[in-house]
Write a protein that holds these residues in place. Structure first.
Motif, PDB file in Angstrom:
ATOM      1  N   LEU A  11       0.829  -1.209   0.000  1.00 35.82           N
ATOM      2  CA  LEU A  11       0.000   0.000   0.000  1.00 35.82           C
ATOM      3  C   LEU A  11       0.866   1.263   0.000  1.00 35.82           C
ATOM      4  CD1 LEU A  11      -2.752   1.363   0.193  1.00 35.82           C
ATOM      5  CD2 LEU A  11      -2.652   1.089   2.678  1.00 35.82           C
ATOM      6  N   MET A  12       1.893   1.306   0.861  1.00 35.78           N
ATOM      7  CA  MET A  12       2.746   2.492   0.940  1.00 35.78           C
ATOM      8  C   MET A  12       3.540   2.700  -0.351  1.00 35.78           C
ATOM      9  SD  MET A  12       2.202   4.034   3.797  1.00 35.78           S
ATOM     10  CE  MET A  12       0.502   3.582   3.471  1.00 35.78           C
ATOM     11  N   MET A  13       4.037   1.606  -0.942  1.00 37.48           N
ATOM     12  CA  MET A  13       4.776   1.737  -2.202  1.00 37.48           C
ATOM     13  C   MET A  13       3.851   2.178  -3.330  1.00 37.48           C
ATOM     14  SD  MET A  13       7.537  -1.416  -2.119  1.00 37.48           S
ATOM     15  CE  MET A  13       8.381  -0.811  -3.587  1.00 37.48           C
ATOM     16  N   ALA A  14       2.614   1.699  -3.319  1.00 39.64           N
ATOM     17  CA  ALA A  14       1.653   2.113  -4.347  1.00 39.64           C
ATOM     18  C   ALA A  14       1.352   3.605  -4.236  1.00 39.64           C
ATOM     19  CB  ALA A  14       0.365   1.298  -4.225  1.00 39.64           C
ATOM     20  N   ILE A  15       1.170   4.085  -3.000  1.00 40.93           N
ATOM     21  CA  ILE A  15       0.905   5.514  -2.790  1.00 40.93           C
ATOM     22  C   ILE A  15       2.132   6.345  -3.162  1.00 40.93           C
ATOM     23  CG2 ILE A  15       0.464   7.266  -1.030  1.00 40.93           C
ATOM     24  CD1 ILE A  15      -1.306   5.201   0.393  1.00 40.93           C
ATOM     25  N   GLY A  16       3.319   5.871  -2.754  1.00 42.35           N
ATOM     26  CA  GLY A  16       4.546   6.596  -3.073  1.00 42.35           C
ATOM     27  C   GLY A  16       4.813   6.675  -4.560  1.00 42.35           C
ATOM     28  N   GLN A  17       4.649   5.553  -5.264  1.00 42.62           N
ATOM     29  CA  GLN A  17       4.869   5.551  -6.715  1.00 42.62           C
ATOM     30  C   GLN A  17       3.795   6.353  -7.431  1.00 42.62           C
ATOM     31  OE1 GLN A  17       5.199   1.415  -7.846  1.00 42.62           O
ATOM     32  NE2 GLN A  17       7.340   1.293  -7.215  1.00 42.62           N
ATOM     33  N   GLY A  18       2.578   6.360  -6.865  1.00 42.21           N
ATOM     34  CA  GLY A  18       1.529   7.187  -7.446  1.00 42.21           C
ATOM     35  C   GLY A  18       1.872   8.658  -7.336  1.00 42.21           C
ATOM     36  N   ALA A  19       2.429   9.053  -6.178  1.00 43.53           N
ATOM     37  CA  ALA A  19       2.853  10.448  -6.011  1.00 43.53           C
ATOM     38  C   ALA A  19       3.973  10.797  -6.988  1.00 43.53           C
ATOM     39  CB  ALA A  19       3.311  10.677  -4.568  1.00 43.53           C
ATOM     40  N   GLN A  20       4.905   9.862  -7.179  1.00 44.65           N
ATOM     41  CA  GLN A  20       5.981  10.093  -8.146  1.00 44.65           C
ATOM     42  C   GLN A  20       5.417  10.276  -9.552  1.00 44.65           C
ATOM     43  OE1 GLN A  20       8.723   6.675  -6.742  1.00 44.65           O
ATOM     44  NE2 GLN A  20      10.079   8.112  -7.737  1.00 44.65           N
ATOM     45  N   MET A  21       4.456   9.443  -9.912  1.00 38.28           N
ATOM     46  CA  MET A  21       3.861   9.532 -11.238  1.00 38.28           C
ATOM     47  C   MET A  21       3.149  10.872 -11.421  1.00 38.28           C
ATOM     48  SD  MET A  21       0.894   7.150 -12.974  1.00 38.28           S
ATOM     49  CE  MET A  21      -0.368   7.938 -11.970  1.00 38.28           C
ATOM     50  N   ALA A  22       2.437  11.308 -10.361  1.00 38.60           N
ATOM     51  CA  ALA A  22       1.731  12.588 -10.446  1.00 38.60           C
ATOM     52  C   ALA A  22       2.708  13.742 -10.638  1.00 38.60           C
ATOM     53  CB  ALA A  22       0.892  12.799  -9.180  1.00 38.60           C
ATOM     54  N   VAL A  23       3.844  13.702  -9.920  1.00 40.69           N
ATOM     55  CA  VAL A  23       4.851  14.755 -10.069  1.00 40.69           C
ATOM     56  C   VAL A  23       5.460  14.723 -11.468  1.00 40.69           C
ATOM     57  CG1 VAL A  23       7.123  15.535  -9.282  1.00 40.69           C
ATOM     58  CG2 VAL A  23       5.375  14.933  -7.615  1.00 40.69           C
ATOM     59  N   GLN A  24       5.747  13.514 -11.962  1.00 44.13           N
ATOM     60  CA  GLN A  24       6.323  13.402 -13.303  1.00 44.13           C
ATOM     61  C   GLN A  24       5.365  13.929 -14.369  1.00 44.13           C
ATOM     62  OE1 GLN A  24       9.313  12.652 -14.208  1.00 44.13           O
ATOM     63  NE2 GLN A  24      10.097  12.022 -12.221  1.00 44.13           N
ATOM     64  N   GLN A  25       4.074  13.656 -14.195  1.00 47.90           N
ATOM     65  CA  GLN A  25       3.090  14.183 -15.149  1.00 47.90           C
ATOM     66  C   GLN A  25       3.045  15.700 -15.101  1.00 47.90           C
ATOM     67  OE1 GLN A  25      -0.507  12.127 -14.008  1.00 47.90           O
ATOM     68  NE2 GLN A  25      -0.143  10.432 -15.411  1.00 47.90           N
ATOM     69  N   GLY A  37      -5.915  -4.260  -2.656  1.00 48.11           N
ATOM     70  CA  GLY A  37      -7.290  -3.807  -2.439  1.00 48.11           C
ATOM     71  C   GLY A  37      -7.332  -2.450  -1.744  1.00 48.11           C
ATOM     72  N   GLY A  38      -6.449  -2.254  -0.754  1.00 50.54           N
ATOM     73  CA  GLY A  38      -6.392  -0.966  -0.070  1.00 50.54           C
ATOM     74  C   GLY A  38      -5.969   0.157  -0.999  1.00 50.54           C
ATOM     75  N   ALA A  39      -5.017  -0.134  -1.904  1.00 45.59           N
ATOM     76  CA  ALA A  39      -4.564   0.876  -2.864  1.00 45.59           C
ATOM     77  C   ALA A  39      -5.695   1.270  -3.813  1.00 45.59           C
ATOM     78  CB  ALA A  39      -3.365   0.356  -3.653  1.00 45.59           C
ATOM     79  N   LEU A  40      -6.417   0.279  -4.308  1.00 49.83           N
ATOM     80  CA  LEU A  40      -7.539   0.570  -5.213  1.00 49.83           C
ATOM     81  C   LEU A  40      -8.649   1.333  -4.490  1.00 49.83           C
ATOM     82  CD1 LEU A  40      -7.751  -2.843  -7.138  1.00 49.83           C
ATOM     83  CD2 LEU A  40      -6.701  -0.701  -7.903  1.00 49.83           C
ATOM     84  N   LEU A  41      -8.856   1.007  -3.206  1.00 49.46           N
ATOM     85  CA  LEU A  41      -9.872   1.702  -2.419  1.00 49.46           C
ATOM     86  C   LEU A  41      -9.473   3.163  -2.195  1.00 49.46           C
ATOM     87  CD1 LEU A  41     -12.563   1.016  -0.995  1.00 49.46           C
ATOM     88  CD2 LEU A  41     -11.255   0.689   1.113  1.00 49.46           C
ATOM     89  N   ALA A  42      -8.179   3.386  -1.916  1.00 56.38           N
ATOM     90  CA  ALA A  42      -7.695   4.764  -1.737  1.00 56.38           C
ATOM     91  C   ALA A  42      -7.861   5.564  -3.019  1.00 56.38           C
ATOM     92  CB  ALA A  42      -6.227   4.748  -1.308  1.00 56.38           C
ATOM     93  N   ASN A  43      -7.655   4.906  -4.149  1.00 59.43           N
ATOM     94  CA  ASN A  43      -7.816   5.574  -5.437  1.00 59.43           C
ATOM     95  C   ASN A  43      -9.277   5.920  -5.695  1.00 59.43           C
ATOM     96  OD1 ASN A  43      -8.354   4.886  -8.672  1.00 59.43           O
ATOM     97  ND2 ASN A  43      -6.640   6.258  -8.273  1.00 59.43           N
ATOM     98  N   VAL A  74      -2.418   6.134  -7.252  1.00 62.98           N
ATOM     99  CA  VAL A  74      -1.700   4.953  -6.777  1.00 62.98           C
ATOM    100  C   VAL A  74      -1.211   4.149  -7.978  1.00 62.98           C
ATOM    101  CG1 VAL A  74      -2.956   4.782  -4.600  1.00 62.98           C
ATOM    102  CG2 VAL A  74      -3.836   3.604  -6.600  1.00 62.98           C
ATOM    103  N   VAL A  75      -0.051   3.528  -7.811  1.00 65.86           N
ATOM    104  CA  VAL A  75       0.515   2.682  -8.856  1.00 65.86           C
ATOM    105  C   VAL A  75       0.974   1.383  -8.212  1.00 65.86           C
ATOM    106  CG1 VAL A  75       2.325   2.402 -10.579  1.00 65.86           C
ATOM    107  CG2 VAL A  75       1.266   4.646 -10.250  1.00 65.86           C
ATOM    108  N   VAL A  76       0.288   0.279  -8.507  1.00 67.55           N
ATOM    109  CA  VAL A  76       0.688  -1.033  -8.004  1.00 67.55           C
ATOM    110  C   VAL A  76       1.546  -1.670  -9.084  1.00 67.55           C
ATOM    111  CG1 VAL A  76      -0.079  -3.258  -7.127  1.00 67.55           C
ATOM    112  CG2 VAL A  76      -1.465  -1.211  -6.688  1.00 67.55           C
ATOM    113  N   SER A  77       2.851  -1.639  -8.890  1.00 71.24           N
ATOM    114  CA  SER A  77       3.768  -2.153  -9.905  1.00 71.24           C
ATOM    115  C   SER A  77       4.105  -3.617  -9.631  1.00 71.24           C
ATOM    116  CB  SER A  77       5.058  -1.325  -9.927  1.00 71.24           C
ATOM    117  OG  SER A  77       5.749  -1.452  -8.708  1.00 71.24           O
ATOM    118  N   GLY A  78       4.427  -4.334 -10.694  1.00 66.33           N
ATOM    119  CA  GLY A  78       4.829  -5.726 -10.553  1.00 66.33           C
ATOM    120  C   GLY A  78       6.093  -5.866  -9.736  1.00 66.33           C
TER     121      GLY A  78
END
Length: 406
Positions: free
Chosen positions: A36-50, A352-358, A365-369
């Motif tokens: 969950l924390m990595m998904a939120i962190g990578q999502g924040a990174q993606m938002a900044v990159q965009q 599931g928590g990451a998708l719920l937060a989204n 959020v980004v759930v990476s392999g």
């Protein structure tokens, strides 16, 4: 042999389901928190990159200087120290790909019964290439419009929505102040910039039109800023030095005097924001990983209790021919199975928590392999690491002493 060991491990765990479930809970929480924390962190990174990508690449902004009176100095942009001729000279420097002088300010926009205050940018056609800003409808104004100071405008999505609603603004007329303009195109959405300002709340018009008919200028050819694009990231330091030297020379600034302009490297600002977000993402993952460590300690604790409870069983196994290696593998399998089963449940809960937060909080959020594989690998490793000592202790029991254990 392996199949039999796995079966025995499964039966041993099933003999005390509640204890097994509680042992597994530490891994479930740990893996779920990490994912969950990595998904939120990578999502924040993606938002900044965009957000960074909307600014354009390899961009400098040169701002005009400040005024000083009786010891009071105004902010940047308050003194008209930049000219269109400065932009033309910068365009001739090596390593410069494009230049767009800008004269801008806020103004009241009016269409029919609607009005809206937005940012009005007067610039050249090169501005759209520097910002990588395409149009959704219509087309940008041309060099001919620039030379003729034509009253044409391109409008951003936010301004268009507030003035025209759901209707297409192309071909319609709006007033900037008291001056009518024809909308020749709508700009593609950009979203917020790093400062949180809505980049779509804007109208872009030819530079000459802004200078002569909207904002005016203290003297002919003055602009408030110049946007410059370097050919590559590697060329940016040399371009920055060359621009500084050129502007000091053109503005007749002597050695020891302050510059009458300000130079901002937008790429450096964007990179700094991206690095900050990356560090925060790693920090979130590290904090969540602590729960994995706690889960591993829980596995070791329960496995030590299990070895003590099954001492007589171990003695019987070794008395009928089981080797130390067999006992070691038996208990190690139990630890690994608990760890991996907890990991799988944790993955489901974390995703599931990451998708719920989204869905509920609208968080990116980004759930990476890679995050899933790392969490799975770490969980298995923790099971082996913390399960090895109890398994080794079990394998080194003396069979005779173990049979005597009550």
């Amino acid at each position: 042999m392996l199949k039999a060991m796995l079966h025995e491990a499964w039966l041993a765990m099933g003999a005390n389901r509640l204890r097994t479930a509680l042992t597994m809970l530490g891994m479930v929480i740990g893996v779920g928190a990490v994912v969950l924390m990595m998904a939120i962190g990578q999502g924040a990174q993606m938002a900044v990159q965009q957000t960074i990508s909307t600014m354009g690449s390899n961009i400098f902004v040169v701002l005009s200087g400040f005024t000083a009176s009786t010891g009071v100095r105004s902010g940047s942009g308050s003194a008209p120290t930049l000219r269109v001729a400065d932009a033309e000279a910068i365009a001739e420097l090596d390593g410069v790909q494009g230049v767009a002088p800008i004269h801008q300010g806020s103004a009241q926009l009016v269409h029919a019964g609607n009005n809206w205050n937005a940012w009005v940018i007067g610039t050249t056609p090169a501005y759209f290439d520097l910002r990588a800003w395409p149009t959704l409808e219509g087309a940008p104004f041309t060099d001919s419009d620039l030379r003729s100071a034509t009253r044409v405008a391109l409008i951003g999505q936010t301004a268009a929505k507030n003035l025209f609603g759901d209707d297409s603004p192309v071909g319609k007329t709006l007033r900037i102040g008291q001056t009518p303009f024809t909308v020749v195109g709508t700009l593609a959405p950009k979203g917020q910039n790093l400062d949180g300002r809505d980049q779509d709340d804007v109208v872009v018009i030819p530079l000459t039109t802004a200078q002569r008919k909207v904002f005016g200028t203290p003297f002919q050819g003055s602009v408030r800023q110049i946007m410059v694009q370097a050919v590559s990231p590697a060329a940016m330091p040399a371009v920055e030095q060359a621009m500084t030297a050129l502007l000091r020379q053109r503005h007749r600034i002597r050695d020891g005097q302050e510059n009458d302009f300000f130079l901002r490297n937008l790429t450096a600002v964007a990179d700094s924001a991206a690095e900050t977000t990356r560090v925060m993402s790693l920090l979130l993952g590290a904090i969540a990983s602590v729960s994995l460590l706690v889960g591993g300690i829980g596995i070791m604790n329960i496995m030590l209790v299990s070895v003590t409870e099954r001492t007589r069983e171990i003695g019987i196994r070794m008395a009928i021919g089981a080797r130390q290696k067999d006992v070691l593998m038996q208990f190690l399998f139990e630890a690994v199975i608990i760890s991996i089963a907890g990991c799988l449940i944790g993955l489901v809960l974390g995703i599931g928590g990451a998708l719920l937060a989204n869905a509920l909080a609208r968080m990116a959020v980004v759930v990476s392999g890679s995050a899933v594989l790392v969490a799975f690998g770490v969980a298995a490793g923790i099971g082996i690491f913390f399960g090895y000592y109890p398994a080794r202790k079990a394998s080194r029991l003396d069979p005779i002493e173990a049979l005597r254990y009550q």
